[in-house]
Design a protein around this motif. Structure first.
Motif, PDB file in Angstrom:
ATOM      1  N   PRO A 106       4.891  12.731  -9.748  1.00 53.74           N
ATOM      2  CA  PRO A 106       3.503  12.935  -9.337  1.00 53.74           C
ATOM      3  C   PRO A 106       2.515  12.372 -10.359  1.00 53.74           C
ATOM      4  O   PRO A 106       2.692  12.555 -11.559  1.00 53.74           O
ATOM      5  N   SER A 107       1.508  11.664  -9.855  1.00 57.73           N
ATOM      6  CA  SER A 107       0.435  11.181 -10.725  1.00 57.73           C
ATOM      7  C   SER A 107      -0.506  12.342 -11.021  1.00 57.73           C
ATOM      8  O   SER A 107      -0.419  13.396 -10.383  1.00 57.73           O
ATOM      9  N   GLN A 108      -1.404  12.134 -11.969  1.00 59.47           N
ATOM     10  CA  GLN A 108      -2.393  13.183 -12.273  1.00 59.47           C
ATOM     11  C   GLN A 108      -3.168  13.546 -11.012  1.00 59.47           C
ATOM     12  O   GLN A 108      -3.460  14.713 -10.763  1.00 59.47           O
ATOM     13  N   GLU A 109      -3.481  12.505 -10.208  1.00 60.69           N
ATOM     14  CA  GLU A 109      -4.226  12.758  -8.981  1.00 60.69           C
ATOM     15  C   GLU A 109      -3.379  13.532  -7.963  1.00 60.69           C
ATOM     16  O   GLU A 109      -3.881  14.428  -7.284  1.00 60.69           O
ATOM     17  N   ASP A 110      -2.077  13.180  -7.865  1.00 67.01           N
ATOM     18  CA  ASP A 110      -1.189  13.921  -6.966  1.00 67.01           C
ATOM     19  C   ASP A 110      -1.201  15.408  -7.327  1.00 67.01           C
ATOM     20  O   ASP A 110      -1.211  16.273  -6.458  1.00 67.01           O
ATOM     21  N   ILE A 111      -1.168  15.680  -8.630  1.00 64.47           N
ATOM     22  CA  ILE A 111      -1.119  17.069  -9.097  1.00 64.47           C
ATOM     23  C   ILE A 111      -2.439  17.777  -8.767  1.00 64.47           C
ATOM     24  O   ILE A 111      -2.459  18.892  -8.261  1.00 64.47           O
ATOM     25  N   TYR A 124       5.123  13.571   2.158  1.00 66.45           N
ATOM     26  CA  TYR A 124       5.670  12.485   1.342  1.00 66.45           C
ATOM     27  C   TYR A 124       4.683  11.337   1.218  1.00 66.45           C
ATOM     28  O   TYR A 124       3.810  11.158   2.067  1.00 66.45           O
ATOM     29  N   HIS A 125       4.813  10.604   0.142  1.00 68.24           N
ATOM     30  CA  HIS A 125       4.078   9.347   0.004  1.00 68.24           C
ATOM     31  C   HIS A 125       4.859   8.428  -0.910  1.00 68.24           C
ATOM     32  O   HIS A 125       5.781   8.857  -1.603  1.00 68.24           O
ATOM     33  N   SER A 126       4.507   7.149  -0.852  1.00 65.60           N
ATOM     34  CA  SER A 126       5.224   6.176  -1.661  1.00 65.60           C
ATOM     35  C   SER A 126       4.416   5.822  -2.895  1.00 65.60           C
ATOM     36  O   SER A 126       3.193   5.968  -2.923  1.00 65.60           O
ATOM     37  N   HIS A 127       5.120   5.403  -3.921  1.00 65.24           N
ATOM     38  CA  HIS A 127       4.508   4.819  -5.116  1.00 65.24           C
ATOM     39  C   HIS A 127       4.979   3.375  -5.170  1.00 65.24           C
ATOM     40  O   HIS A 127       6.090   3.107  -5.628  1.00 65.24           O
ATOM     41  N   PRO A 128       4.144   2.437  -4.651  1.00 64.37           N
ATOM     42  CA  PRO A 128       4.600   1.038  -4.581  1.00 64.37           C
ATOM     43  C   PRO A 128       4.937   0.444  -5.947  1.00 64.37           C
ATOM     44  O   PRO A 128       5.824  -0.395  -6.049  1.00 64.37           O
ATOM     45  N   LEU A 166       0.837  -1.194   0.000  1.00 65.25           N
ATOM     46  CA  LEU A 166       0.000   0.000   0.000  1.00 65.25           C
ATOM     47  C   LEU A 166       0.879   1.253   0.000  1.00 65.25           C
ATOM     48  O   LEU A 166       2.048   1.195   0.369  1.00 65.25           O
ATOM     49  N   GLU A 167       0.275   2.370  -0.380  1.00 64.82           N
ATOM     50  CA  GLU A 167       0.999   3.633  -0.302  1.00 64.82           C
ATOM     51  C   GLU A 167       1.139   4.034   1.153  1.00 64.82           C
ATOM     52  O   GLU A 167       0.195   3.919   1.931  1.00 64.82           O
ATOM     53  N   ALA A 168       2.328   4.500   1.517  1.00 63.45           N
ATOM     54  CA  ALA A 168       2.556   5.061   2.844  1.00 63.45           C
ATOM     55  C   ALA A 168       2.655   6.575   2.674  1.00 63.45           C
ATOM     56  O   ALA A 168       2.943   7.067   1.586  1.00 63.45           O
TER      57      ALA A 168
HETATM   58 ZN   LIG Z   1       1.298   9.652  -5.836  1.00 68.57          ZN
END
Ligand SMILES: [Zn+2]
Length: 133
Positions: free
Chosen positions: A86-91, A76-80, A22-24
């Motif tokens: 950055p993903s579109q959602e992160d942006i 911060y977060h992880s991309h497993p 999972l993402e942390a």
């Molecule tokens: Zn992300």
């Protein structure tokens, strides 16, 4: 440019690896452009594609930072399973002003990659990470 002590970056990577698959997520505090504290957070989404911080935990961290004279420097977060960008959602969800976004990619699990960004109004800018002791 953001300065991150080696031991804090190590803790961020360990937290990311312990959350796998999972993402942390978490918060780094500090002053100026220097990180000085690490607050691992719960990903309430419990997802491998996105994260959501617990608002209560987040509020407690903001209070702790204020008490120690620090500011929120980094979210911060992880991309497993995906690269450290950055993903579109992160942006789309990067709404906290004046904060750096650190992404730890575990795509190659033996070789985690951490990269920092500024995201403002949909524009992504890479930020250099200086590792300090
Ligand atoms: Zn992300």
């Amino acid at each position: 440019m953001i300065e991150i002590p080696a031991d804090i970056l190590e803790k961020v990577i360990l937290h990311s690896q312990s959350g796998f698959p999972l993402e942390a997520c978490g918060i780094l505090g500090g002053t100026g452009n220097a990180v000085a504290s690490h607050y691992p957070m719960t990903n309430t989404d419990a997802s491998n594609e996105h994260f959501m911080m617990d608002p209560k935990e987040q509020f407690a961290v903001v209070k702790a930072l204020r008490a120690s004279g620090e500011e929120m420097q980094v979210i911060y977060h992880s991309h497993p399973e995906s690269p450290a960008r950055p993903s579109q959602e992160d942006i789309r969800l990067a709404l906290t002003p004046n904060v750096h976004h650190l992404i730890v990619s575990l795509q190659d699990r033996e070789n985690p990659v951490a990269k920092a960004f500024r995201i403002n109004a949909g524009v992504v800018e890479t930020v250099e990470i200086i590792i300090t002791v």
